[in-house]
Design a protein around this motif. Structure first.
Motif, PDB file in Angstrom:
ATOM      1  N   ASP A  11      69.578 -36.984 -89.008  1.00 42.01           N
ATOM      2  CA  ASP A  11      69.578 -35.702 -88.312  1.00 42.01           C
ATOM      3  C   ASP A  11      70.932 -34.998 -88.328  1.00 42.01           C
ATOM      4  O   ASP A  11      70.997 -33.785 -88.140  1.00 42.01           O
ATOM      5  N   ALA A  35      65.330 -35.456 -94.902  1.00 42.34           N
ATOM      6  CA  ALA A  35      64.540 -35.194 -93.701  1.00 42.34           C
ATOM      7  C   ALA A  35      65.458 -35.253 -92.491  1.00 42.34           C
ATOM      8  O   ALA A  35      66.208 -36.217 -92.329  1.00 42.34           O
ATOM      9  N   ARG A  36      65.385 -34.248 -91.622  1.00 36.22           N
ATOM     10  CA  ARG A  36      66.234 -34.211 -90.442  1.00 36.22           C
ATOM     11  C   ARG A  36      65.485 -34.665 -89.190  1.00 36.22           C
ATOM     12  O   ARG A  36      66.054 -34.649 -88.102  1.00 36.22           O
ATOM     13  N   SER A  37      64.219 -35.076 -89.367  1.00 35.61           N
ATOM     14  CA  SER A  37      63.402 -35.513 -88.242  1.00 35.61           C
ATOM     15  C   SER A  37      62.264 -36.382 -88.753  1.00 35.61           C
ATOM     16  O   SER A  37      62.023 -36.454 -89.969  1.00 35.61           O
ATOM     17  N   ASP A  40      59.761 -34.091 -90.462  1.00 41.35           N
ATOM     18  CA  ASP A  40      60.222 -33.724 -91.804  1.00 41.35           C
ATOM     19  C   ASP A  40      59.922 -34.838 -92.802  1.00 41.35           C
ATOM     20  O   ASP A  40      59.455 -34.585 -93.917  1.00 41.35           O
ATOM     21  N   ARG A  43      56.254 -35.033 -93.659  1.00 40.47           N
ATOM     22  CA  ARG A  43      55.852 -33.890 -94.478  1.00 40.47           C
ATOM     23  C   ARG A  43      56.299 -34.072 -95.926  1.00 40.47           C
ATOM     24  O   ARG A  43      55.519 -33.851 -96.856  1.00 40.47           O
ATOM     25  N   ILE A  44      57.535 -34.496 -96.126  1.00 40.30           N
ATOM     26  CA  ILE A  44      58.055 -34.673 -97.485  1.00 40.30           C
ATOM     27  C   ILE A  44      57.290 -35.763 -98.223  1.00 40.30           C
ATOM     28  O   ILE A  44      56.951 -35.625 -99.405  1.00 40.30           O
TER      29      ILE A  44
END
Length: 226
Positions: A11, A35-37, A40, A43-44
Protein backbone atom coordinates in the motif's frame (compact mmCIF):
# COMPACT_ATOMS: atom_id res chain seq x y z
CA UNK A 1 11.26 -21.85 -18.77
CA UNK A 2 8.81 -18.92 -18.81
CA UNK A 3 9.46 -15.87 -16.60
CA UNK A 4 8.08 -15.92 -13.06
CA UNK A 5 5.03 -13.65 -12.96
CA UNK A 6 5.05 -11.39 -9.88
CA UNK A 7 2.29 -9.26 -8.37
CA UNK A 8 3.44 -6.60 -5.89
CA UNK A 9 0.86 -6.11 -3.11
CA UNK A 10 1.97 -3.05 -1.13
CA UNK A 11 0.00 0.00 0.00
CA UNK A 12 2.96 2.40 0.39
CA UNK A 13 3.47 4.11 -2.95
CA UNK A 14 7.26 4.50 -2.71
CA UNK A 15 7.82 0.94 -1.51
CA UNK A 16 5.47 -0.46 -4.16
CA UNK A 17 7.32 1.39 -6.92
CA UNK A 18 10.70 0.23 -5.60
CA UNK A 19 9.60 -3.42 -5.42
CA UNK A 20 8.13 -3.23 -8.91
CA UNK A 21 11.31 -1.67 -10.30
CA UNK A 22 13.45 -4.44 -8.82
CA UNK A 23 11.22 -7.16 -10.28
CA UNK A 24 11.45 -5.54 -13.70
CA UNK A 25 15.23 -5.35 -13.47
CA UNK A 26 15.72 -9.01 -12.55
CA UNK A 27 16.21 -11.55 -15.31
CA UNK A 28 13.68 -14.39 -15.21
CA UNK A 29 10.87 -12.33 -13.66
CA UNK A 30 8.01 -10.33 -15.11
CA UNK A 31 5.74 -7.86 -13.33
CA UNK A 32 2.01 -8.43 -13.80
CA UNK A 33 0.95 -5.46 -11.72
CA UNK A 34 1.04 -3.46 -8.51
CA UNK A 35 -1.88 -3.77 -6.08
CA UNK A 36 -2.33 -1.17 -3.34
CA UNK A 37 -5.11 -3.10 -1.57
CA UNK A 38 -6.72 -6.54 -1.26
CA UNK A 39 -9.42 -5.50 -3.72
CA UNK A 40 -6.78 -4.35 -6.22
CA UNK A 41 -4.97 -7.69 -5.93
CA UNK A 42 -8.10 -9.73 -6.55
CA UNK A 43 -9.07 -7.55 -9.52
CA UNK A 44 -5.64 -7.85 -11.16
CA UNK A 45 -5.46 -11.60 -10.64
CA UNK A 46 -8.78 -12.15 -12.40
CA UNK A 47 -7.12 -11.27 -15.70
CA UNK A 48 -3.37 -11.54 -14.99
CA UNK A 49 -2.41 -14.74 -13.14
CA UNK A 50 0.71 -14.56 -10.97
CA UNK A 51 3.17 -17.18 -9.79
CA UNK A 52 4.35 -15.12 -6.83
CA UNK A 53 3.02 -12.34 -4.61
CA UNK A 54 5.31 -9.87 -2.85
CA UNK A 55 2.82 -9.46 -0.03
CA UNK A 56 2.60 -6.81 2.66
CA UNK A 57 0.58 -7.69 5.76
CA UNK A 58 -1.00 -4.31 6.52
CA UNK A 59 -3.30 -3.32 3.67
CA UNK A 60 -5.99 -0.62 3.82
CA UNK A 61 -8.88 -3.05 3.37
CA UNK A 62 -7.61 -6.16 5.16
CA UNK A 63 -4.73 -8.33 6.30
CA UNK A 64 -2.35 -9.83 3.77
CA UNK A 65 -2.86 -13.36 5.10
CA UNK A 66 -6.64 -12.99 4.89
CA UNK A 67 -6.19 -11.96 1.26
CA UNK A 68 -4.01 -15.03 0.65
CA UNK A 69 -6.65 -17.30 2.22
CA UNK A 70 -9.36 -15.77 0.01
CA UNK A 71 -7.23 -16.22 -3.09
CA UNK A 72 -6.77 -19.90 -2.22
CA UNK A 73 -10.57 -20.29 -1.99
CA UNK A 74 -10.89 -18.63 -5.40
CA UNK A 75 -8.46 -21.15 -6.92
CA UNK A 76 -5.31 -19.06 -7.12
CA UNK A 77 -2.29 -21.24 -6.38
CA UNK A 78 0.32 -18.47 -6.34
CA UNK A 79 3.12 -18.56 -3.80
CA UNK A 80 3.87 -15.58 -1.57
CA UNK A 81 6.90 -13.85 -0.11
CA UNK A 82 5.88 -11.75 2.90
CA UNK A 83 7.48 -8.31 2.70
CA UNK A 84 6.45 -6.60 5.92
CA UNK A 85 7.36 -4.94 9.20
CA UNK A 86 5.10 -7.36 11.14
CA UNK A 87 7.20 -9.34 13.62
CA UNK A 88 4.53 -10.99 15.79
CA UNK A 89 5.18 -14.72 16.17
CA UNK A 90 1.55 -15.70 15.63
CA UNK A 91 1.54 -13.88 12.26
CA UNK A 92 4.74 -15.65 11.24
CA UNK A 93 3.18 -18.99 12.22
CA UNK A 94 0.05 -18.22 10.21
CA UNK A 95 2.18 -17.22 7.26
CA UNK A 96 4.03 -20.53 7.32
CA UNK A 97 0.80 -22.51 7.67
CA UNK A 98 -0.72 -20.67 4.68
CA UNK A 99 2.15 -21.46 2.37
CA UNK A 100 4.21 -18.27 2.53
CA UNK A 101 7.54 -19.46 1.14
CA UNK A 102 9.73 -16.68 2.55
CA UNK A 103 9.48 -13.82 5.04
CA UNK A 104 11.42 -10.56 4.66
CA UNK A 105 11.27 -7.97 7.44
CA UNK A 106 11.25 -4.26 6.73
CA UNK A 107 13.51 -2.33 6.62
CA UNK A 108 15.65 -4.22 4.15
CA UNK A 109 17.95 -3.48 1.24
CA UNK A 110 17.33 -4.17 -2.43
CA UNK A 111 20.02 -6.80 -2.10
CA UNK A 112 17.96 -8.60 0.55
CA UNK A 113 14.83 -8.62 -1.59
CA UNK A 114 16.80 -9.64 -4.66
CA UNK A 115 18.23 -12.59 -2.71
CA UNK A 116 14.73 -13.76 -1.75
CA UNK A 117 13.58 -13.59 -5.36
CA UNK A 118 16.65 -15.42 -6.61
CA UNK A 119 16.14 -18.14 -4.00
CA UNK A 120 12.56 -18.53 -5.18
CA UNK A 121 13.70 -18.73 -8.82
CA UNK A 122 16.17 -21.45 -7.85
CA UNK A 123 13.38 -23.33 -6.07
CA UNK A 124 11.14 -23.11 -9.15
CA UNK A 125 13.95 -24.30 -11.42
CA UNK A 126 14.65 -27.29 -9.18
CA UNK A 127 10.94 -28.05 -9.00
CA UNK A 128 10.62 -28.04 -12.79
CA UNK A 129 13.64 -30.32 -13.14
CA UNK A 130 12.25 -32.90 -10.69
CA UNK A 131 10.30 -35.91 -11.86
CA UNK A 132 6.83 -36.96 -10.79
CA UNK A 133 8.33 -38.72 -7.76
CA UNK A 134 11.21 -37.43 -5.67
CA UNK A 135 13.57 -38.96 -3.15
CA UNK A 136 14.42 -37.48 0.25
CA UNK A 137 17.58 -35.80 -0.98
CA UNK A 138 15.68 -33.98 -3.71
CA UNK A 139 13.06 -32.82 -1.22
CA UNK A 140 15.80 -31.50 1.08
CA UNK A 141 17.41 -29.64 -1.82
CA UNK A 142 14.09 -28.13 -2.89
CA UNK A 143 13.27 -26.82 0.57
CA UNK A 144 16.86 -25.78 1.19
CA UNK A 145 16.82 -23.56 -1.89
CA UNK A 146 14.26 -21.33 -0.11
CA UNK A 147 16.47 -20.80 2.93
CA UNK A 148 19.41 -18.48 3.51
CA UNK A 149 22.22 -20.39 5.18
CA UNK A 150 23.88 -17.23 6.51
CA UNK A 151 21.92 -14.02 6.99
CA UNK A 152 25.15 -12.10 6.49
CA UNK A 153 25.89 -13.80 3.19
CA UNK A 154 26.43 -11.34 0.37
CA UNK A 155 27.66 -8.53 2.63
CA UNK A 156 31.21 -7.25 2.17
CA UNK A 157 33.73 -8.67 4.61
CA UNK A 158 33.59 -6.98 8.01
CA UNK A 159 29.98 -5.79 7.68
CA UNK A 160 27.26 -7.19 9.93
CA UNK A 161 23.54 -7.55 9.14
CA UNK A 162 22.69 -6.03 12.55
CA UNK A 163 24.59 -2.79 11.86
CA UNK A 164 23.23 -2.69 8.32
CA UNK A 165 19.68 -2.97 9.70
CA UNK A 166 20.43 -0.17 12.22
CA UNK A 167 21.70 2.23 9.56
CA UNK A 168 18.91 1.26 7.15
CA UNK A 169 16.19 1.87 9.75
CA UNK A 170 17.77 5.19 10.76
CA UNK A 171 17.93 6.57 7.21
CA UNK A 172 14.49 5.28 6.36
CA UNK A 173 12.95 7.01 9.37
CA UNK A 174 15.00 10.20 9.23
CA UNK A 175 12.78 11.99 6.73
CA UNK A 176 15.74 14.05 5.49
CA UNK A 177 19.22 13.62 4.11
CA UNK A 178 21.98 12.75 6.59
CA UNK A 179 25.75 12.89 6.33
CA UNK A 180 28.10 10.12 7.43
CA UNK A 181 29.10 12.21 10.46
CA UNK A 182 25.46 12.66 11.50
CA UNK A 183 24.63 8.98 11.07
CA UNK A 184 27.76 8.03 13.03
CA UNK A 185 26.77 10.27 15.96
CA UNK A 186 23.12 9.23 15.93
CA UNK A 187 23.81 5.46 15.61
CA UNK A 188 26.86 5.28 17.89
CA UNK A 189 29.30 4.37 15.10
CA UNK A 190 32.60 5.73 13.90
CA UNK A 191 32.41 8.03 10.89
CA UNK A 192 34.43 5.56 8.79
CA UNK A 193 32.05 2.71 9.69
CA UNK A 194 28.92 4.80 9.04
CA UNK A 195 30.25 5.90 5.66
CA UNK A 196 31.03 2.32 4.66
CA UNK A 197 27.46 1.18 5.36
CA UNK A 198 26.00 4.26 3.68
CA UNK A 199 28.03 3.62 0.54
CA UNK A 200 26.90 -0.03 0.53
CA UNK A 201 23.25 1.07 0.74
CA UNK A 202 23.80 3.64 -2.00
CA UNK A 203 25.33 0.95 -4.22
CA UNK A 204 22.32 -1.29 -3.47
CA UNK A 205 20.00 1.38 -4.84
CA UNK A 206 18.06 2.35 -1.70
CA UNK A 207 19.91 5.62 -0.99
CA UNK A 208 20.71 8.55 -3.22
CA UNK A 209 23.94 10.43 -2.67
CA UNK A 210 24.55 14.10 -3.36
CA UNK A 211 26.82 16.94 -2.23
CA UNK A 212 25.72 19.23 0.58
CA UNK A 213 26.77 22.84 0.11
CA UNK A 214 26.72 25.70 2.59
CA UNK A 215 29.93 25.50 4.59
CA UNK A 216 33.47 26.57 3.84
CA UNK A 217 35.75 24.17 2.02
CA UNK A 218 34.73 21.01 0.19
CA UNK A 219 31.00 20.15 0.15
CA UNK A 220 29.94 17.34 2.48
CA UNK A 221 28.27 14.24 1.05
CA UNK A 222 24.76 13.48 2.26
CA UNK A 223 22.51 10.43 1.78
CA UNK A 224 18.74 10.28 1.48
CA UNK A 225 16.34 7.31 1.43
CA UNK A 226 14.88 6.91 -2.05
Amino acid sequence: MSPIAVLVVEDEAIAAAAHAELVQRLSGFTLVGVARSCADARRILRTSPADLLLLDMHLPDGHGLDLLAQLRLEGHGCDAVAVTSVRELDVVRRAVSQGVVSYLLKPFTFAGLRAKLEQYADYRARLSASGADVVQGEIDQLLGSLRTADEGAGLPKGMSPETLALVTAHLRGAGQARSASEVAAECGLSRVTARRYLEHLEASGVLERRPRYGGAGRPEVEYRWR
